[in-house]
Design a protein around this motif. Structure first.
Motif, PDB file in Angstrom:
ATOM      1  N   VAL A  96      34.590  45.623  32.660  1.00 17.73           N
ATOM      2  CA  VAL A  96      35.672  44.663  32.460  1.00 17.73           C
ATOM      3  C   VAL A  96      36.956  45.414  32.160  1.00 17.73           C
ATOM      4  CG1 VAL A  96      36.512  42.726  31.077  1.00 17.73           C
ATOM      5  CG2 VAL A  96      34.063  42.913  31.615  1.00 17.73           C
ATOM      6  N   THR A  97      38.018  45.060  32.866  1.00 17.35           N
ATOM      7  CA  THR A  97      39.346  45.612  32.631  1.00 17.35           C
ATOM      8  C   THR A  97      40.241  44.494  32.121  1.00 17.35           C
ATOM      9  OG1 THR A  97      39.085  47.245  34.391  1.00 17.35           O
ATOM     10  CG2 THR A  97      41.332  46.757  33.690  1.00 17.35           C
ATOM     11  N   ARG A  98      41.062  44.805  31.142  1.00 18.17           N
ATOM     12  CA  ARG A  98      41.937  43.783  30.572  1.00 18.17           C
ATOM     13  C   ARG A  98      43.395  44.160  30.764  1.00 18.17           C
ATOM     14  NH1 ARG A  98      41.700  41.411  24.350  1.00 18.17           N
ATOM     15  NH2 ARG A  98      43.306  39.802  24.625  1.00 18.17           N
ATOM     16  N   LEU A  99      44.173  43.266  31.405  1.00 11.77           N
ATOM     17  CA  LEU A  99      45.615  43.424  31.524  1.00 11.77           C
ATOM     18  C   LEU A  99      46.261  42.680  30.359  1.00 11.77           C
ATOM     19  CD1 LEU A  99      46.096  42.765  35.368  1.00 11.77           C
ATOM     20  CD2 LEU A  99      45.558  44.910  34.186  1.00 11.77           C
ATOM     21  N   GLU A 100      47.166  43.324  29.665  1.00 15.45           N
ATOM     22  CA  GLU A 100      47.739  42.732  28.459  1.00 15.45           C
ATOM     23  C   GLU A 100      48.588  41.509  28.758  1.00 15.45           C
ATOM     24  OE1 GLU A 100      46.998  43.439  25.373  1.00 15.45           O
ATOM     25  OE2 GLU A 100      45.557  44.899  26.160  1.00 15.45           O
ATOM     26  N   LYS A 101      49.304  41.508  29.897  1.00 19.94           N
ATOM     27  CA  LYS A 101      50.156  40.381  30.256  1.00 19.94           C
ATOM     28  C   LYS A 101      49.702  39.797  31.582  1.00 19.94           C
ATOM     29  CE  LYS A 101      54.326  42.044  27.891  1.00 19.94           C
ATOM     30  NZ  LYS A 101      55.761  42.398  28.046  1.00 19.94           N
ATOM     31  N   ASN A 102      49.822  38.476  31.701  1.00 26.88           N
ATOM     32  CA  ASN A 102      49.469  37.810  32.948  1.00 26.88           C
ATOM     33  C   ASN A 102      50.415  38.261  34.059  1.00 26.88           C
ATOM     34  OD1 ASN A 102      50.202  34.942  34.618  1.00 26.88           O
ATOM     35  ND2 ASN A 102      48.077  35.596  34.564  1.00 26.88           N
ATOM     36  N   ALA A 103      49.836  38.809  35.134  1.00 31.99           N
ATOM     37  CA  ALA A 103      50.643  39.337  36.233  1.00 31.99           C
ATOM     38  C   ALA A 103      50.369  38.636  37.551  1.00 31.99           C
ATOM     39  CB  ALA A 103      50.401  40.842  36.383  1.00 31.99           C
ATOM     40  N   GLY A 104      49.380  37.748  37.591  1.00 28.06           N
ATOM     41  CA  GLY A 104      49.066  37.028  38.814  1.00 28.06           C
ATOM     42  C   GLY A 104      47.797  37.531  39.478  1.00 28.06           C
ATOM     43  N   LYS A 105      47.193  36.672  40.285  1.00 26.72           N
ATOM     44  CA  LYS A 105      45.922  37.006  40.927  1.00 26.72           C
ATOM     45  C   LYS A 105      46.027  38.266  41.768  1.00 26.72           C
ATOM     46  CE  LYS A 105      42.386  35.301  44.124  1.00 26.72           C
ATOM     47  NZ  LYS A 105      41.938  34.173  44.966  1.00 26.72           N
ATOM     48  N   GLY A 106      47.093  38.354  42.586  1.00 29.49           N
ATOM     49  CA  GLY A 106      47.239  39.522  43.435  1.00 29.49           C
ATOM     50  C   GLY A 106      47.329  40.805  42.642  1.00 29.49           C
ATOM     51  N   SER A 107      48.062  40.785  41.559  1.00 28.71           N
ATOM     52  CA  SER A 107      48.190  41.978  40.717  1.00 28.71           C
ATOM     53  C   SER A 107      46.851  42.364  40.113  1.00 28.71           C
ATOM     54  CB  SER A 107      49.217  41.734  39.609  1.00 28.71           C
ATOM     55  OG  SER A 107      50.516  41.561  40.152  1.00 28.71           O
ATOM     56  N   CYS A 158      56.296  44.030  48.246  1.00 28.45           N
ATOM     57  CA  CYS A 158      56.380  43.777  46.806  1.00 28.45           C
ATOM     58  C   CYS A 158      55.894  42.374  46.476  1.00 28.45           C
ATOM     59  CB  CYS A 158      57.818  43.974  46.323  1.00 28.45           C
ATOM     60  SG  CYS A 158      59.015  42.846  47.072  1.00 28.45           S
ATOM     61  N   PHE A 159      55.462  41.632  47.503  1.00 26.64           N
ATOM     62  CA  PHE A 159      54.975  40.270  47.304  1.00 26.64           C
ATOM     63  C   PHE A 159      53.444  40.267  47.239  1.00 26.64           C
ATOM     64  CE2 PHE A 159      59.111  39.876  49.439  1.00 26.64           C
ATOM     65  CZ  PHE A 159      59.783  39.084  48.522  1.00 26.64           C
ATOM     66  N   ALA A 160      52.837  39.113  47.413  1.00 26.66           N
ATOM     67  CA  ALA A 160      51.369  38.950  47.384  1.00 26.66           C
ATOM     68  C   ALA A 160      50.775  39.292  46.027  1.00 26.66           C
ATOM     69  CB  ALA A 160      50.702  39.809  48.467  1.00 26.66           C
ATOM     70  N   ARG A 161      51.536  39.086  44.962  1.00 26.00           N
ATOM     71  CA  ARG A 161      51.040  39.427  43.627  1.00 26.00           C
ATOM     72  C   ARG A 161      50.561  38.214  42.838  1.00 26.00           C
ATOM     73  NH1 ARG A 161      52.113  43.670  46.343  1.00 26.00           N
ATOM     74  NH2 ARG A 161      52.571  45.634  45.259  1.00 26.00           N
ATOM     75  N   ARG A 162      50.866  37.018  43.309  1.00 29.15           N
ATOM     76  CA  ARG A 162      50.470  35.814  42.569  1.00 29.15           C
ATOM     77  C   ARG A 162      49.681  34.873  43.490  1.00 29.15           C
ATOM     78  NH1 ARG A 162      52.031  35.350  37.462  1.00 29.15           N
ATOM     79  NH2 ARG A 162      53.497  36.902  36.675  1.00 29.15           N
ATOM     80  N   PHE A 163      50.004  33.591  43.501  1.00 27.09           N
ATOM     81  CA  PHE A 163      49.247  32.623  44.305  1.00 27.09           C
ATOM     82  C   PHE A 163      49.390  32.910  45.799  1.00 27.09           C
ATOM     83  CE2 PHE A 163      48.856  28.446  46.430  1.00 27.09           C
ATOM     84  CZ  PHE A 163      47.573  28.113  46.035  1.00 27.09           C
ATOM     85  N   ASP A 164      50.437  33.655  46.164  1.00 23.46           N
ATOM     86  CA  ASP A 164      50.634  33.989  47.570  1.00 23.46           C
ATOM     87  C   ASP A 164      49.707  35.100  48.048  1.00 23.46           C
ATOM     88  OD1 ASP A 164      51.871  35.837  45.939  1.00 23.46           O
ATOM     89  OD2 ASP A 164      53.675  36.036  47.155  1.00 23.46           O
ATOM     90  N   PHE A 165      48.880  35.645  47.170  1.00 23.54           N
ATOM     91  CA  PHE A 165      48.034  36.782  47.515  1.00 23.54           C
ATOM     92  C   PHE A 165      47.147  36.516  48.730  1.00 23.54           C
ATOM     93  CE2 PHE A 165      43.594  38.249  47.013  1.00 23.54           C
ATOM     94  CZ  PHE A 165      43.772  39.576  47.381  1.00 23.54           C
ATOM     95  N   ASP A 166      46.325  35.466  48.679  1.00 27.19           N
ATOM     96  CA  ASP A 166      45.320  35.253  49.729  1.00 27.19           C
ATOM     97  C   ASP A 166      45.945  35.104  51.116  1.00 27.19           C
ATOM     98  OD1 ASP A 166      42.780  35.283  48.243  1.00 27.19           O
ATOM     99  OD2 ASP A 166      43.573  33.513  47.245  1.00 27.19           O
ATOM    100  N   PRO A 167      46.913  34.193  51.323  1.00 27.90           N
ATOM    101  CA  PRO A 167      47.444  34.052  52.678  1.00 27.90           C
ATOM    102  C   PRO A 167      48.277  35.250  53.133  1.00 27.90           C
ATOM    103  CG  PRO A 167      48.618  32.616  51.158  1.00 27.90           C
ATOM    104  CD  PRO A 167      47.458  33.176  50.407  1.00 27.90           C
TER     105      PRO A 167
END
Length: 258
Positions: free
Chosen positions: A59-70, A173-182
């Motif tokens: 398990v890896t933990r990111l301290e701040k929410n960065a989005g699904k893609g991140s 620099c995109f595809a880091r949040r909800f736009d990741f999958d498409p």
């Protein structure tokens, strides 16, 4: 031909008690599992403590929410560093069936050069607005790739060649949040990565069953609109090359639409 050493990758943000159930179901398939906690504030790491005795889980933990893609980017980089070649992304909210994991892995072993995309098979639990709304994104994704073979641009259960996925991330620099999958689907197709589509049941859990959703209708649809505007401009630039390169070489191996 390259080989395939896949790992299950589960990004998670505030999925609550459903998270350990999802992770346990994946571990029950006898495969390595990596979870990236994306800045969750619901105590998710503590919920996973009983499962950490299994050596197949990290398990890896990111301290701040960065989005699904991140979160997927971090998990994919770590997977490559561990010697894995492919990552099978699964949502943490229980929508994706863990019993499908062996089928994704099998296809990856047969076609290690390919990305294996889930083609969702909806049941009665699927909201009609979500089922019909995704058709718009699917239309644009197939236009932007000249029909390379993206049966569903938004479904999150997918197996990616890890190195190719990292190169896609590094190209934008995109595809880091909800736009990741498409977005990564389109960019993988632009790169000529063969795509297989695997019919996969999907179930929308009710609140009583522990179901959660981070989807926000106005925010996320605005993000998708901006994304497809950018991708369409990128498609126009690439159009001459896309028109000459031929079809997805693995398109005949995907099951036909019902």
């Amino acid at each position: 031909m390259p080989d395939s050493r896949p790992v299950v990758l589960i990004p998670s943000y505030n999925t609550g008690p459903i998270l350990p159930s999802t992770v346990a179901a994946a571990l029950a398939q006898g495969v390595p599992v990596r979870v990236v906690i994306d800045g969750s504030t619901d105590g998710s790491p503590d919920l996973l403590q009983p499962l950490l005795s299994d050596p197949r889980l990290k398990v890896t933990r990111l301290e701040k929410n960065a989005g699904k893609g991140s979160a997927v980017l971090r998990g994919t980089r770590d997977a490559l560093a561990e010697g894995f070649t492919h990552v099978l992304c699964m949502d943490a909210d229980g929508q994706h069936p863990a019993e499908m994991i062996p089928k994704y892995f099998e296809l990856s072993h047969q076609h290690p050069q390919a990305a294996v995309f889930g083609r969702p098979v909806f049941d009665a639990s699927a909201p009609a607005l979500r089922v019909n709304g995704r058709k718009v994104s699917n239309f644009w994704a197939n236009l932007e790739t000249m029909g390379w073979g993206i049966d569903d641009s938004l479904f999150g259960m997918r197996l990616y060649p890890a190195a190719e996925l990292i190169e896609v991330f590094e190209s934008t620099c995109f595809a880091r949040r909800f736009d990741f999958d498409p977005e990564v689907a389109v960019r993988l197709a632009w790169r000529g990565v063969p795509i297989l589509n695997l019919p996969t049941p999907v179930r929308y859990l009710s609140r009583e069953e522990g179901g959660v959703s981070q989807f926000r209708y106005l925010r996320d649809n605005a993000l998708l609109t901006w994304m497809h505007t950018r991708l369409f401009l990128g498609f126009l630039v690439r159009l001459p090359w896309l028109a000459l390169r031929g079809e997805n070489p693995l398109h005949p191996f995907s099951p036909p639409h019902p």
